[in-house]
Design a protein around this motif. Sequence first.
Motif, short mmCIF file in Angstrom:
data_model
loop_
_atom_site.label_atom_id
_atom_site.label_comp_id
_atom_site.label_asym_id
_atom_site.label_seq_id
_atom_site.Cartn_x
_atom_site.Cartn_y
_atom_site.Cartn_z
N GLN A 254 44.40 66.28 51.15
CA GLN A 254 45.36 64.53 51.08
C GLN A 254 44.91 63.61 51.98
O GLN A 254 43.93 63.73 53.00
N THR A 256 45.73 59.93 53.31
CA THR A 256 46.94 58.69 53.79
C THR A 256 46.73 57.26 53.02
O THR A 256 44.84 57.06 52.98
N PRO A 304 53.36 58.93 46.16
CA PRO A 304 53.35 59.96 46.51
C PRO A 304 52.86 60.96 46.16
O PRO A 304 53.37 61.11 45.01
N GLY A 330 49.75 60.61 50.27
CA GLY A 330 50.26 60.66 51.20
C GLY A 330 51.31 58.81 51.18
O GLY A 330 50.78 58.82 50.55
N GLU A 331 52.45 58.91 51.83
CA GLU A 331 53.03 58.00 51.50
C GLU A 331 52.29 56.12 52.43
O GLU A 331 51.23 56.49 53.02
#
Length: 399
Positions: A254, A256, A304, A330-331
Motif C-alpha cells: 500500500q 502513498t 486510489p 492511496g490519495e
Amino acid sequence: MRRALSPAVIAAAVGITWIAAGRAGATQIVYLDFSDGTETITFAEIDDSTANRSSIGGASPYPAFAWPSISTGVEARSQVVARVARAVHAMFLPYDVIITLTRPTAPPFTTVMIGGDPRDLALRENYGGVAYMDCGNKQPSNIVFAFPSRLRGNERGLVVTIAQEAAHAFGLEHTDSRRDVMHPLLSPEQMSFLDEDGPVLDGRLCGAPTQNSHRRLIDAVGVWQGGEKPFDDGLKDDRTGPRLRVESPTAGAQVTQPLILAVSADDDGGIESVTVELRDAAGRVERLSLSRPPYRFSLGGLMPGPVTLRVNARDRAGNETAISHPLVVGEPAALPGWGCAVAAGGPEHRITKAPCPPGGALVWAALAAAFVRAAKRRRAGARVAVGPGSPCTGARRPL
C-alpha cells in the motif's frame, strides 16, 4: 637447441599481440580473451596458450577486463567487447588470421589476454601491453597481454594495442612510422600494417634493419583466400531476455502518492529500454520509457485503489522480459503548479508537460537524474581522451 625469443614490451598507449603457430599455410587463430576475473595465468619457461601458461609472468586470479563506459553504466560489457573485436578483425582482414571471442578447443592458437594492469605481472606500470616477440613465428601457442587500465578509455588505442601484440607474436617489430600499427606509441594515424619499408626500432631484435609490416605479416601468416572471413562477435546467439526486477515498492504494498518506482534491469548484450505501463482502477493505461539507468519513475495523481504496473525490459538483440507488479494506491498529495509530465528515455531525455486530465496519471520520470546526466554529457564532450605514451623496451631472453 633452445629457441631464442625476444620480449617486446609495448608502451602505455599501445598494446600488441599476436598469433600462434607456424608459417603461412595454416590459418592462424587469435583468441581475444577479455578476462572475466576467474582465470589463472601460470608462469612457465615457454608460453602455452592452451594451458594459460606465460613466460612473462603469472597472476591468480587474473583481473577482469574493465572499461569506463561499462563501469558507468553507459553500455554493456558485451557491446564494448564486440565492437573492439570487430575492429581488430578488420585490421587482419587481408591476412590468413581469424579473430575469435570463443576459446578454441584445440591448439595451436594465440591468446590475447585483455584486462588487468602491468603490475599484475610485476611489470612497470607505463606498459600498455606485453609479448615475447617470436622472431620467425616459431612458437605455436603464444599468450600475450593488453592492459586496458593504461589506456584511459581510448578505444582505438585498445584496438591498436591488441593488433600490435598479436603481430609481435608473428615476429613483427616496432617501426618508426606513426602511420604503422607497429609504431611503439599510439597515434591517430595508425590505421593498418603499413606497406612501406621503415627503420626498425628497439635494437633490431630479429636482426633486420628495416621492416615492411604488411609484407612481413604476409610472409609469416599468408594471405586470406577463403572468401568472406568468419567472425565471432559473441552476440549472434543471444536469445535470452534481460534480467528484470522491481526494487521498490514491493508487490502488493500500500503506497502513498507520489511514489518512486525503482527498477533494475541488465543484460549481457545491453538494455535498449525499460517501459512501465500504468493501468489504474478505471482501466486507463499510460506508458513511459527510459533507455538508460537508473530506471526510476516518480508516479503520482493515480486514482486510489488497486493498480497493476506492467514493467518490460528489452535488450539490444530484441529479447524482452515482462513482469506484473500490483500495488494499492492511496490519495495523492497536493502538487500545485505541475501538469502531467513524461520523461522520454534516450540521449536527449526529452521532458514534455501538459495539463492533467481529471483523475489521470501524473508522471515524473527521474527529472533530477536526467538533468545530472545531461550535465555529465556536456562535461564529457569537452574532454579529449589521450592514451599515455612512453618508449617501449625489448630484450632477448633465452628459453
